[in-house]
Design a protein around this motif. Structure first.
Motif, mmCIF file in Angstrom:
data_model
loop_
_atom_site.group_PDB
_atom_site.id
_atom_site.type_symbol
_atom_site.label_atom_id
_atom_site.label_comp_id
_atom_site.label_asym_id
_atom_site.label_seq_id
_atom_site.Cartn_x
_atom_site.Cartn_y
_atom_site.Cartn_z
ATOM 1 N N MET A 87 -9.361 -2.609 1.726
ATOM 2 C CA MET A 87 -8.019 -2.149 1.827
ATOM 3 C C MET A 87 -8.190 -0.692 2.169
ATOM 4 S SD MET A 87 -6.412 -4.356 -1.342
ATOM 5 C CE MET A 87 -7.231 -5.770 -2.090
ATOM 6 N N PRO A 88 -6.939 -0.298 2.151
ATOM 7 C CA PRO A 88 -6.823 1.299 2.262
ATOM 8 C C PRO A 88 -6.828 1.985 0.954
ATOM 9 C CG PRO A 88 -4.797 0.191 3.295
ATOM 10 C CD PRO A 88 -5.730 -0.739 2.601
ATOM 11 N N ALA A 89 -8.048 2.584 0.846
ATOM 12 C CA ALA A 89 -8.413 3.531 -0.485
ATOM 13 C C ALA A 89 -8.292 2.653 -1.556
ATOM 14 C CB ALA A 89 -7.554 4.713 -0.381
ATOM 15 N N ASN A 90 -7.794 3.224 -2.704
ATOM 16 C CA ASN A 90 -7.351 2.388 -4.034
ATOM 17 C C ASN A 90 -5.955 2.482 -4.073
ATOM 18 O OD1 ASN A 90 -10.019 1.944 -4.676
ATOM 19 N ND2 ASN A 90 -10.479 4.001 -5.367
ATOM 20 N N ALA A 91 -5.232 2.433 -2.892
ATOM 21 C CA ALA A 91 -3.915 2.607 -3.220
ATOM 22 C C ALA A 91 -3.198 1.315 -2.694
ATOM 23 C CB ALA A 91 -3.343 3.580 -2.021
ATOM 24 N N ALA A 92 -3.883 0.098 -2.684
ATOM 25 C CA ALA A 92 -3.547 -1.033 -2.288
ATOM 26 C C ALA A 92 -3.486 -2.238 -3.077
ATOM 27 C CB ALA A 92 -4.021 -1.521 -0.860
ATOM 28 N N THR A 93 -2.807 -3.155 -3.008
ATOM 29 C CA THR A 93 -2.992 -4.713 -3.710
ATOM 30 C C THR A 93 -2.685 -5.715 -2.615
ATOM 31 O OG1 THR A 93 -0.517 -4.652 -4.087
ATOM 32 C CG2 THR A 93 -1.852 -3.528 -5.681
ATOM 33 N N THR A 139 0.752 -1.226 0.243
ATOM 34 C CA THR A 139 0.090 0.165 -0.028
ATOM 35 C C THR A 139 0.945 1.390 0.061
ATOM 36 O OG1 THR A 139 -1.778 1.158 1.240
ATOM 37 C CG2 THR A 139 -0.175 -0.067 2.578
ATOM 38 N N THR A 140 0.508 2.289 -0.664
ATOM 39 C CA THR A 140 1.145 3.594 -0.573
ATOM 40 C C THR A 140 0.568 4.473 0.593
ATOM 41 O OG1 THR A 140 -0.427 4.421 -2.180
ATOM 42 C CG2 THR A 140 1.528 3.582 -3.026
ATOM 43 N N VAL A 141 -0.671 4.204 1.031
ATOM 44 C CA VAL A 141 -1.072 4.787 2.353
ATOM 45 C C VAL A 141 -1.204 3.875 3.467
ATOM 46 C CG1 VAL A 141 -2.395 6.571 0.896
ATOM 47 C CG2 VAL A 141 -3.577 4.848 1.501
ATOM 48 N N ALA A 142 -1.021 4.199 4.579
ATOM 49 C CA ALA A 142 -1.180 3.507 5.892
ATOM 50 C C ALA A 142 -2.615 2.901 6.006
ATOM 51 C CB ALA A 142 -0.770 4.059 7.208
ATOM 52 N N GLY A 143 -2.780 1.716 6.421
ATOM 53 C CA GLY A 143 -4.232 1.483 6.723
ATOM 54 C C GLY A 143 -4.361 -0.007 6.949
ATOM 55 N N SER A 144 -5.785 -0.581 7.279
ATOM 56 C CA SER A 144 -5.733 -1.779 7.635
ATOM 57 C C SER A 144 -6.473 -2.501 6.370
ATOM 58 C CB SER A 144 -7.035 -1.727 8.700
ATOM 59 O OG SER A 144 -7.404 -3.090 9.257
ATOM 60 N N PHE A 145 -6.246 -3.880 6.515
ATOM 61 C CA PHE A 145 -6.626 -4.813 5.617
ATOM 62 C C PHE A 145 -7.367 -5.775 6.265
ATOM 63 C CE2 PHE A 145 -2.874 -3.228 3.364
ATOM 64 C CZ PHE A 145 -3.061 -3.580 1.955
ATOM 65 N N LEU A 146 -8.662 -6.222 5.680
ATOM 66 C CA LEU A 146 -9.401 -7.013 6.540
ATOM 67 C C LEU A 146 -10.149 -7.962 5.410
ATOM 68 C CD1 LEU A 146 -11.469 -7.837 8.601
ATOM 69 C CD2 LEU A 146 -13.372 -6.307 7.869
ATOM 70 N N LEU A 147 -10.031 -9.158 5.609
ATOM 71 C CA LEU A 147 -10.466 -10.396 4.912
ATOM 72 C C LEU A 147 -11.565 -11.172 5.425
ATOM 73 C CD1 LEU A 147 -7.359 -9.928 3.825
ATOM 74 C CD2 LEU A 147 -7.521 -12.287 3.011
ATOM 75 N N HIS A 148 -12.750 -11.005 4.643
ATOM 76 C CA HIS A 148 -13.691 -12.056 5.088
ATOM 77 C C HIS A 148 -14.558 -12.872 4.060
ATOM 78 C CE1 HIS A 148 -16.804 -9.215 3.305
ATOM 79 N NE2 HIS A 148 -15.968 -8.241 3.446
ATOM 80 N N ASP A 149 -15.220 -13.937 4.571
ATOM 81 C CA ASP A 149 -16.033 -14.717 3.507
ATOM 82 C C ASP A 149 -17.429 -14.374 3.421
ATOM 83 O OD1 ASP A 149 -16.813 -15.877 5.784
ATOM 84 O OD2 ASP A 149 -15.569 -17.835 5.548
ATOM 85 N N SER A 150 -18.134 -15.316 2.778
ATOM 86 C CA SER A 150 -19.537 -15.216 2.714
ATOM 87 C C SER A 150 -20.321 -15.426 3.977
ATOM 88 C CB SER A 150 -19.991 -15.970 1.502
ATOM 89 O OG SER A 150 -19.743 -17.523 1.686
ATOM 90 N N THR A 151 -19.546 -16.253 4.890
ATOM 91 C CA THR A 151 -20.475 -16.473 6.235
ATOM 92 C C THR A 151 -20.299 -15.469 7.478
ATOM 93 O OG1 THR A 151 -18.582 -17.649 6.937
ATOM 94 C CG2 THR A 151 -20.112 -18.838 5.819
#
Length: 93
Positions: A81-87, A34-46
């Protein structure tokens, strides 16, 4: 032991693994940038609460290995993900 190991890449958040059927997917590892600081959160369909959450600093990267058994996800895997600056690249099996 995980089999059929594949990678899934996503930029800017949203659905990373699109499998609406009740298929079980295990996330074995991930790489995030990421180019900006931030939190990543992964979740599923449940659950929208999330199964994996981590923080990456400005212009930072994260390489996380969950182990051979990985973290279980049911159906579709989505990421915030943080903004649109993350992969994000997931290694799943």
């Amino acid at each position: 032991m995980a089999t059929n190991i594949t990678t899934h890449y996503k930029a800017g958040g949203g659905v990373v693994v699109n499998d609406p059927s009740p298929k079980i997917t295990r996330v074995l590892a991930l790489h995030a940038t990421t180019t900006v600081a931030g939190s990543f959160l992964l979740h599923d369909s449940t659950t929208a609460a999330g199964k994996i959450q981590f923080w990456v600093t400005t212009n930072g990267t994260a390489d996380i290995y969950m182990g051979e058994l990985g973290v279980r996800f049911d159906g579709t895997i989505s990421a915030s993900m943080p903004a649109n600056a993350a992969t994000l690249t997931l290694i799943v099996g």
